[in-house]
Design an enzyme around this catalytic site. Structure first.
Site, PDB file in Angstrom:
ATOM      1  N   HIS A   1      -4.202   0.498   3.137  1.00 14.61           N
ATOM      2  CA  HIS A   1      -4.482   1.662   3.802  1.00 14.61           C
ATOM      3  C   HIS A   1      -3.594   2.114   2.622  1.00 14.61           C
ATOM      4  O   HIS A   1      -3.452   3.006   1.260  1.00 14.61           O
ATOM      5  CB  HIS A   1      -4.917   2.396   4.536  1.00 14.61           C
ATOM      6  CG  HIS A   1      -3.468   2.089   5.349  1.00 14.61           C
ATOM      7  ND1 HIS A   1      -2.679   1.490   5.120  1.00 14.61           N
ATOM      8  CD2 HIS A   1      -4.165   2.601   6.309  1.00 14.61           C
ATOM      9  CE1 HIS A   1      -2.464   1.391   6.678  1.00 14.61           C
ATOM     10  NE2 HIS A   1      -2.897   2.751   8.041  1.00 14.61           N
ATOM     11  N   TYR A   2      -2.546   2.080   2.415  1.00  9.01           N
ATOM     12  CA  TYR A   2      -1.358   2.198   1.854  1.00  9.01           C
ATOM     13  C   TYR A   2      -0.815   1.661   0.582  1.00  9.01           C
ATOM     14  O   TYR A   2      -0.523   2.349  -0.467  1.00  9.01           O
ATOM     15  CB  TYR A   2       0.309   1.606   3.202  1.00  9.01           C
ATOM     16  CG  TYR A   2       1.235   1.798   2.250  1.00  9.01           C
ATOM     17  CD1 TYR A   2       2.058   3.201   2.485  1.00  9.01           C
ATOM     18  CD2 TYR A   2       2.277   0.590   1.872  1.00  9.01           C
ATOM     19  CE1 TYR A   2       3.420   3.200   1.442  1.00  9.01           C
ATOM     20  CE2 TYR A   2       3.501   0.333   1.213  1.00  9.01           C
ATOM     21  CZ  TYR A   2       4.336   2.135   1.008  1.00  9.01           C
ATOM     22  OH  TYR A   2       4.989   1.930   0.559  1.00  9.01           O
ATOM     23  N   ASP A   3      -1.456   0.146   0.287  1.00  7.22           N
ATOM     24  CA  ASP A   3      -1.078  -0.603  -0.568  1.00  7.22           C
ATOM     25  C   ASP A   3      -2.819  -0.173  -1.712  1.00  7.22           C
ATOM     26  O   ASP A   3      -2.055  -0.055  -2.818  1.00  7.22           O
ATOM     27  CB  ASP A   3      -1.778  -2.469  -0.518  1.00  7.22           C
ATOM     28  CG  ASP A   3      -0.499  -2.823   0.445  1.00  7.22           C
ATOM     29  OD1 ASP A   3       0.897  -2.040   0.324  1.00  7.22           O
ATOM     30  OD2 ASP A   3      -0.970  -3.788   0.731  1.00  7.22           O
TER      31      ASP A   3
END
Ligand SMILES: NC(=O)c1ccc[n+]([C@@H]2O[C@H](COP(=O)([O-])OP(=O)(O)OC[C@H]3O[C@@H](n4cnc5c(N)ncnc54)[C@H](O)[C@@H]3O)[C@@H](O)[C@H]2O)c1
Length: 252
Positions: free
Chosen positions: A156-158
């Site tokens: 999700h972050y990447d």
């Protein structure tokens, strides 16, 4: 270098702690006047800067709210008479659990996208009219070197930070005619308070540092100079670029 940002009026989001707080303090040492914006209370950091002789104002806000972003810009214009720069630093990062693709809660995925992608868009949207009134300006996006390297357990972050890089590239086509530049900084693993609080961080940091050309831990202060360059007049013809600041971890 000391007065690289003399007179610049800059908003830094996510400035209550960590990298954002280091950026705000560093910019003020270089002569800038800074609005520290955060959903946590940024007043203690603003007070610390003022006590050291800098000019800083704190705004409690949520980057996912357009009206909060607009209010933050109003505060900058009222306090400093205009706006020259914005650093989109606020994000969900250090508190995120490390999970594989089938472990991530879909609601958390949406929240990460809201803060890390919609947030920089809304802050940028709110800042553009003020930057235009000032005759132009500079926006710095904070991504991560993970998007050039590829790492497991933070999809999700990447994905959100990849979107930030894509936004940078498309935004310059819209904002160039307004003399507004947009660039991305991609930090490596940085020892912010949030990161230091993570379990097992000492081993992880040691292994990351060993893979760097400059084999040491990265500190929030390592990001001040590169961000300040993009905000400064020395970068007046530099836009749409991404700079990894990670001690020579990734080369892209
Ligand atoms: N520390 C690292 O290892 C590292 C590496 C690469 C990139 N980054 C990026 O650098 C930036 C700062 O990292 P950090 O380690 O200081 O992060 P952090 O998680 O410690 O701090 C982020 C700040 O953003 C604020 N914030 C979160 N949601 C917000 C919202 N909705 N509205 C307003 N403020 C909000 C938090 O209150 C916090 O002060 C982030 O964009 C992060 O993704 C960090």
């Amino acid at each position: 270098m000391d007065r690289l940002l003399r007179g610049k009026r800059i908003i830094v989001t996510g400035a209550a702690q960590g990298i954002g707080a280091a950026l705000a303090g560093g910019f003020c040492e270089m002569g800038a006047r800074v609005v520290l914006a955060d959903c946590a209370d940024p007043e203690p950091e603003a007070e610390r800067i003022r006590a050291a002789g800098g000019e800083a104002v704190a705004v409690r806000m949520d980057v996912t709210s357009l009206s909060d972003c607009e209010r933050t810009v109003e505060v900058a214009e009222k306090a400093f008479g205009g706006l020259d720069g914005l650093v989109n630093n606020a994000a969900l990062f250090s508190a995120l659990p490390l999970e594989m693709l089938d472990e991530i809660d879909p609601d958390l995925w949406d929240r990460v996208m809201a803060v890390n992608v919609k947030g920089p868009w809304l802050c940028t949207r709110a800042a553009v009219p003020a930057l235009e009134r000032a005759g132009g300006g500079s926006i710095v996006m904070i991504a991560t070197n993970r998007i050039f390297h590829g790492f497991p357990r933070m999809l999700h972050y990447d994905a959100s930070k990849g979107a930030v890089l894509a936004m940078t590239r498309s935004l310059i086509r819209e904002l160039g005619p307004k003399n507004i530049r947009v660039n991305t900084i991609a930090p490596g693993l940085t020892m912010s308070e949030g990161v230091l609080a993570r379990k097992g961080i000492a081993e992880r940091a040691a292994s990351v540092a060993a893979g760097r050309s400059l084999a040491r831990d990265q500190q929030p202060e390592d990001l001040v100079g590169p961000c300040a360059y993009f905000l400064s007049d020395h970068a007046n013809f530099v836009t749409g670029q991404s700079l990894a600041v990670d001690g020579g971890g990734v080369i892209h």
